[in-house]
Design a protein around this motif. Structure first.
Motif, PDB file in Angstrom:
ATOM      1  N   GLU A   5       0.598  -1.067  -0.245  1.00  0.00           N
ATOM      2  CA  GLU A   5       0.135   0.013  -0.173  1.00  0.00           C
ATOM      3  C   GLU A   5       0.560   1.234  -0.532  1.00  0.00           C
ATOM      4  O   GLU A   5       0.569   2.551   0.402  1.00  0.00           O
ATOM      5  CB  GLU A   5      -0.720  -0.204   1.082  1.00  0.00           C
ATOM      6  CG  GLU A   5      -1.821  -1.306   1.708  1.00  0.00           C
ATOM      7  CD  GLU A   5      -2.850  -0.931   0.374  1.00  0.00           C
ATOM      8  OE1 GLU A   5      -2.948  -0.699  -0.016  1.00  0.00           O
ATOM      9  OE2 GLU A   5      -4.181  -2.211   0.491  1.00  0.00           O
ATOM     10  N   ARG A   6       2.504   1.027  -0.257  1.00  0.00           N
ATOM     11  CA  ARG A   6       3.288   2.436  -0.555  1.00  0.00           C
ATOM     12  C   ARG A   6       3.871   2.932  -1.495  1.00  0.00           C
ATOM     13  O   ARG A   6       3.484   1.851  -2.820  1.00  0.00           O
ATOM     14  CB  ARG A   6       4.306   1.974   0.298  1.00  0.00           C
ATOM     15  CG  ARG A   6       4.999   3.049   0.503  1.00  0.00           C
ATOM     16  CD  ARG A   6       6.361   2.847   1.479  1.00  0.00           C
ATOM     17  NE  ARG A   6       7.589   4.022   2.026  1.00  0.00           N
ATOM     18  CZ  ARG A   6       8.935   3.811   2.250  1.00  0.00           C
ATOM     19  NH1 ARG A   6       9.265   2.345   1.804  1.00  0.00           N
ATOM     20  NH2 ARG A   6       9.673   5.001   2.344  1.00  0.00           N
ATOM     21  N   LEU A   7       3.222   3.670  -2.009  1.00  0.00           N
ATOM     22  CA  LEU A   7       3.177   4.808  -3.071  1.00  0.00           C
ATOM     23  C   LEU A   7       4.224   5.873  -2.631  1.00  0.00           C
ATOM     24  O   LEU A   7       4.356   6.453  -1.884  1.00  0.00           O
ATOM     25  CB  LEU A   7       1.795   5.058  -3.651  1.00  0.00           C
ATOM     26  CG  LEU A   7       1.993   6.219  -4.239  1.00  0.00           C
ATOM     27  CD1 LEU A   7       2.965   5.861  -5.926  1.00  0.00           C
ATOM     28  CD2 LEU A   7       0.878   6.643  -4.819  1.00  0.00           C
ATOM     29  N   ARG A   8       5.753   5.515  -3.929  1.00  0.00           N
ATOM     30  CA  ARG A   8       6.594   6.496  -3.346  1.00  0.00           C
ATOM     31  C   ARG A   8       6.854   7.123  -4.655  1.00  0.00           C
ATOM     32  O   ARG A   8       6.877   6.750  -5.436  1.00  0.00           O
ATOM     33  CB  ARG A   8       7.655   5.991  -3.239  1.00  0.00           C
ATOM     34  CG  ARG A   8       7.930   5.100  -1.782  1.00  0.00           C
ATOM     35  CD  ARG A   8       8.723   4.915  -1.229  1.00  0.00           C
ATOM     36  NE  ARG A   8       9.410   3.336  -1.437  1.00  0.00           N
ATOM     37  CZ  ARG A   8       9.312   3.130  -1.588  1.00  0.00           C
ATOM     38  NH1 ARG A   8      11.502   3.286  -1.013  1.00  0.00           N
ATOM     39  NH2 ARG A   8      10.159   1.883  -1.805  1.00  0.00           N
ATOM     40  N   VAL A   9       7.347   8.733  -4.744  1.00  0.00           N
ATOM     41  CA  VAL A   9       7.025   8.988  -6.266  1.00  0.00           C
ATOM     42  C   VAL A   9       8.672  10.339  -6.335  1.00  0.00           C
ATOM     43  O   VAL A   9       9.308  10.568  -5.213  1.00  0.00           O
ATOM     44  CB  VAL A   9       6.041  10.199  -6.095  1.00  0.00           C
ATOM     45  CG1 VAL A   9       6.313  10.964  -7.836  1.00  0.00           C
ATOM     46  CG2 VAL A   9       5.112  10.072  -6.019  1.00  0.00           C
ATOM     47  N   TRP A  10       9.479   9.493  -7.899  1.00  0.00           N
ATOM     48  CA  TRP A  10      10.721  10.449  -7.806  1.00  0.00           C
ATOM     49  C   TRP A  10      10.315  11.500  -8.930  1.00  0.00           C
ATOM     50  O   TRP A  10       9.938  10.898 -10.041  1.00  0.00           O
ATOM     51  CB  TRP A  10      11.219   8.810  -8.347  1.00  0.00           C
ATOM     52  CG  TRP A  10      12.714   8.428  -6.608  1.00  0.00           C
ATOM     53  CD1 TRP A  10      13.733   8.749  -6.265  1.00  0.00           C
ATOM     54  CD2 TRP A  10      12.380   8.083  -6.497  1.00  0.00           C
ATOM     55  NE1 TRP A  10      14.156   8.064  -5.521  1.00  0.00           N
ATOM     56  CE2 TRP A  10      12.668   6.940  -5.230  1.00  0.00           C
ATOM     57  CE3 TRP A  10      10.694   6.479  -5.990  1.00  0.00           C
ATOM     58  CZ2 TRP A  10      12.684   6.319  -3.987  1.00  0.00           C
ATOM     59  CZ3 TRP A  10      10.138   5.264  -5.293  1.00  0.00           C
ATOM     60  CH2 TRP A  10      11.383   5.941  -4.808  1.00  0.00           C
ATOM     61  N   LEU A  11      11.149  12.282  -8.877  1.00  0.00           N
ATOM     62  CA  LEU A  11      10.966  13.618  -9.999  1.00  0.00           C
ATOM     63  C   LEU A  11      12.416  13.502 -10.725  1.00  0.00           C
ATOM     64  O   LEU A  11      13.219  14.047  -9.633  1.00  0.00           O
ATOM     65  CB  LEU A  11      10.033  14.225  -9.429  1.00  0.00           C
ATOM     66  CG  LEU A  11      10.381  15.876 -10.678  1.00  0.00           C
ATOM     67  CD1 LEU A  11       9.432  15.620 -11.785  1.00  0.00           C
ATOM     68  CD2 LEU A  11       9.867  17.103  -9.905  1.00  0.00           C
ATOM     69  N   ASN A  50       7.828  12.358  -2.546  1.00  0.00           N
ATOM     70  CA  ASN A  50       6.810  11.603  -1.985  1.00  0.00           C
ATOM     71  C   ASN A  50       6.683  10.805  -1.902  1.00  0.00           C
ATOM     72  O   ASN A  50       7.436   9.665  -2.355  1.00  0.00           O
ATOM     73  CB  ASN A  50       5.231  12.461  -3.180  1.00  0.00           C
ATOM     74  CG  ASN A  50       3.776  12.334  -2.064  1.00  0.00           C
ATOM     75  OD1 ASN A  50       4.283  12.115  -1.011  1.00  0.00           O
ATOM     76  ND2 ASN A  50       3.340  13.554  -2.685  1.00  0.00           N
ATOM     77  N   ASP A  51       6.130  10.421  -0.310  1.00  0.00           N
ATOM     78  CA  ASP A  51       5.576   8.748   0.250  1.00  0.00           C
ATOM     79  C   ASP A  51       4.847   8.970   0.566  1.00  0.00           C
ATOM     80  O   ASP A  51       4.335   9.408   1.963  1.00  0.00           O
ATOM     81  CB  ASP A  51       7.387   8.700   0.735  1.00  0.00           C
ATOM     82  CG  ASP A  51       7.857   7.273   1.596  1.00  0.00           C
ATOM     83  OD1 ASP A  51       6.769   6.168   1.652  1.00  0.00           O
ATOM     84  OD2 ASP A  51       9.043   6.963   1.757  1.00  0.00           O
ATOM     85  N   PHE A  52       3.977   8.006  -0.477  1.00  0.00           N
ATOM     86  CA  PHE A  52       2.375   7.990   0.777  1.00  0.00           C
ATOM     87  C   PHE A  52       2.461   6.580   1.247  1.00  0.00           C
ATOM     88  O   PHE A  52       2.805   5.773   0.092  1.00  0.00           O
ATOM     89  CB  PHE A  52       1.457   8.047  -0.517  1.00  0.00           C
ATOM     90  CG  PHE A  52      -0.140   8.244  -0.279  1.00  0.00           C
ATOM     91  CD1 PHE A  52      -1.169   9.166   0.800  1.00  0.00           C
ATOM     92  CD2 PHE A  52      -0.377   7.346  -0.486  1.00  0.00           C
ATOM     93  CE1 PHE A  52      -2.131   8.796   1.324  1.00  0.00           C
ATOM     94  CE2 PHE A  52      -1.847   7.307  -0.600  1.00  0.00           C
ATOM     95  CZ  PHE A  52      -2.739   8.216   0.263  1.00  0.00           C
ATOM     96  N   THR A  53       2.006   5.919   2.327  1.00  0.00           N
ATOM     97  CA  THR A  53       0.985   4.759   2.440  1.00  0.00           C
ATOM     98  C   THR A  53      -0.380   5.060   2.541  1.00  0.00           C
ATOM     99  O   THR A  53      -1.568   5.915   3.023  1.00  0.00           O
ATOM    100  CB  THR A  53       1.982   4.541   3.842  1.00  0.00           C
ATOM    101  OG1 THR A  53       2.778   3.989   3.578  1.00  0.00           O
ATOM    102  CG2 THR A  53       0.995   2.911   3.988  1.00  0.00           C
TER     103      THR A  53
END
Length: 452
Positions: free
Chosen positions: A390-396, A402-405
């Protein structure tokens, strides 16, 4: 998605060319990102006749991009006080042992404190006994066949050094073979098609231009540039300018090694994709998807995904709106993705939890990191969206923002579809090279235990 509130993102200003900065005091440990580049072309072995033409071209390119280019063959320039004056140092067809141990130490410190390096052609034929330099350049020269035409395959079309090229780049040069394949430790931008010429010795995987974040600094290398005539070629000049802009920090890109990804959209086929709702995406001759109308969603209907790393390149025309959706069930209604999935926003204007890099409506990006990593409208950016449990991380552009659960029982990231949004009339956002790497499914773990 977009709300009614509008606040201009400060990144547009910070992404503009930097103004002049005075030389720092000798006691300052880190190099300043000044508008100045040093071109170093000392040779202790073979000397290329094209060096003067390369210097002229780099000075002209620097002038066009707003920074000064100094050229030298005096290795005494490699001292801490002098190196701090430069945002990047270009090794232009250097050969052999060109620096003393003390000068090497000064350059290592410069890189450790954020300096940039750019190597052109015979820069790979330099300092074979200096391990730090070998890692910085990425691979050492082994040999070359006769000068001839070859086909270059552009692997990364978002990096500023290759964004203006097509998928193929056909030209004549002296094509180097390297002692090792750097792919596992660098980010390959372009590679040679060894079937298009004779004399390639790298078993069909032949990187020829690459970038990397190395020991605290930035490194870009290109194997082109043997011939004097090369430096008048418009495509090659743009290639060099893009590499220089990245090495100096004027442009951002993801230069982490990339292996094991499979294309979902490679510019040639929309197989597996479906349009939900109004509007559409058009495909240009260069394989770019561009949104129009809406509000709709182009989604990958062929299958769902669980644990994965999704990468895609995107570019906004101006203050446009779009987003990447993940974790939603199959549906011909684009609002199903809004209500049951998560959107990673693309929009330079909005509230923090609804602007670029945000998990829309749920979690803002780290705005400070996002602003440093984001290229302005008109330039390409790269997202990596990594979903594990359920973890979503975002790299730009290679920077984690971003680090969202997910904790909403009505939603789940563990299995779902992917899509890109066409937001509405007046919004125009383009996408390229949508690719995915599936990851092992592991037991749930806390963010602290998972790390980066």
């Amino acid at each position: 998605m977009r709300s009614t509130g509008l606040t201009v993102n400060a990144v547009v200003g910070t992404a503009l060319l930097l103004g002049g900065v005075s030389t720092p005091a000798a006691s300052e440990p880190a190099p300043r990102h000044v508008d100045r580049v040093l071109v170093f072309s000392k040779t202790a072995a073979f000397r290329h006749d094209s060096i003067p033409d390369g210097i002229t071209a780099l000075k002209e390119l620097g002038a066009s991009a707003g920074f000064r280019v100094d050229a030298t063959e005096d290795a005494a320039a490699f001292n801490p006080a002098n190196l701090r004056r430069y945002a990047a140092v270009v090794f232009l067809s250097t050969t052999g042992d060109v620096l003393t141990n003390r000068q090497q130490s000064s350059f290592e410190s410069y890189i450790h404190h954020g300096g940039g390096y750019m190597g052109i052609h015979a820069a790979a034929d330099t300092e074979y006994d200096w391990a730090f330099y070998g890692g910085l350049v990425g691979a050492y020269f082994q040999g070359h066949p006769a000068i001839q035409q070859a086909r270059t395959v552009v692997e990364d079309r978002a990096h500023p050094a290759t964004a203006t090229l097509g998928t193929d780049w056909n030209r004549t040069d002296e094509w180097y073979n390297y002692r090792s394949n750097p792919r596992s430790s660098v980010h390959v931008l372009a590679s040679l098609d060894e079937s298009s010429y004779t004399g390639g010795t790298m078993n069909g995987d032949h990187p020829i231009a690459w970038c990397q974040n190395y020991a605290g600094g930035r490194s870009f290398y290109t194997g082109v540039g043997h011939l004097s005539s090369a430096y008048t070629e418009p495509a090659l000049r743009q290639h060099l300018l893009g590499g220089l802009r990245w090495a100096t920090g004027k442009a951002q890109a993801d230069c982490r090694p990339e292996n094991g990804y499979q294309p979902l959209f490679d510019g040639t086929s929309q197989s597996g994709w479906q349009q939900a709702g109004p509007g559409t995406f058009t495909v240009s001759d260069d394989g770019t998807l561009t949104s129009s109308g809406g509000m709709g969603l182009l989604w990958y209907a062929a299958r769902s995904f669980g644990a994965y790393s999704l990468k895609l390149d995107w570019k906004a025309r101006g203050y446009d709106n779009s987003g990447v959706f993940v974790g939603f069930p199959p549906s011909d209604d684009p609002w199903s993705a809004v209500d049951k999935g998560y959107e990673i926003q693309i929009d330079a204007t909005d509230a923090p939890d609804r602007t670029t890099g945000a998990v829309y409506g749920f979690r803002s990006a780290d705005v400070r990191k996002r602003d440093r990593a984001l290229n302005p409208p008109g330039e390409w950016n790269t997202y990596e969206l990594r979903v594990e449990g359920e973890r979503l991380r975002v790299w730009l552009n290679g920077v984690k923002i971003n680090d969202f659960t997910n904790t909403d029982p009505a939603r789940s990231l563990r299995d779902g579809h992917l899509g890109i949004q066409n937001h509405g009339v007046g919004d125009q956002v383009s996408f390229r090279d949508i690719r995915i790497k599936e990851l092992p499914v592991t037991a749930p773990a806390s963010p602290a235990a998972q790390g980066d």
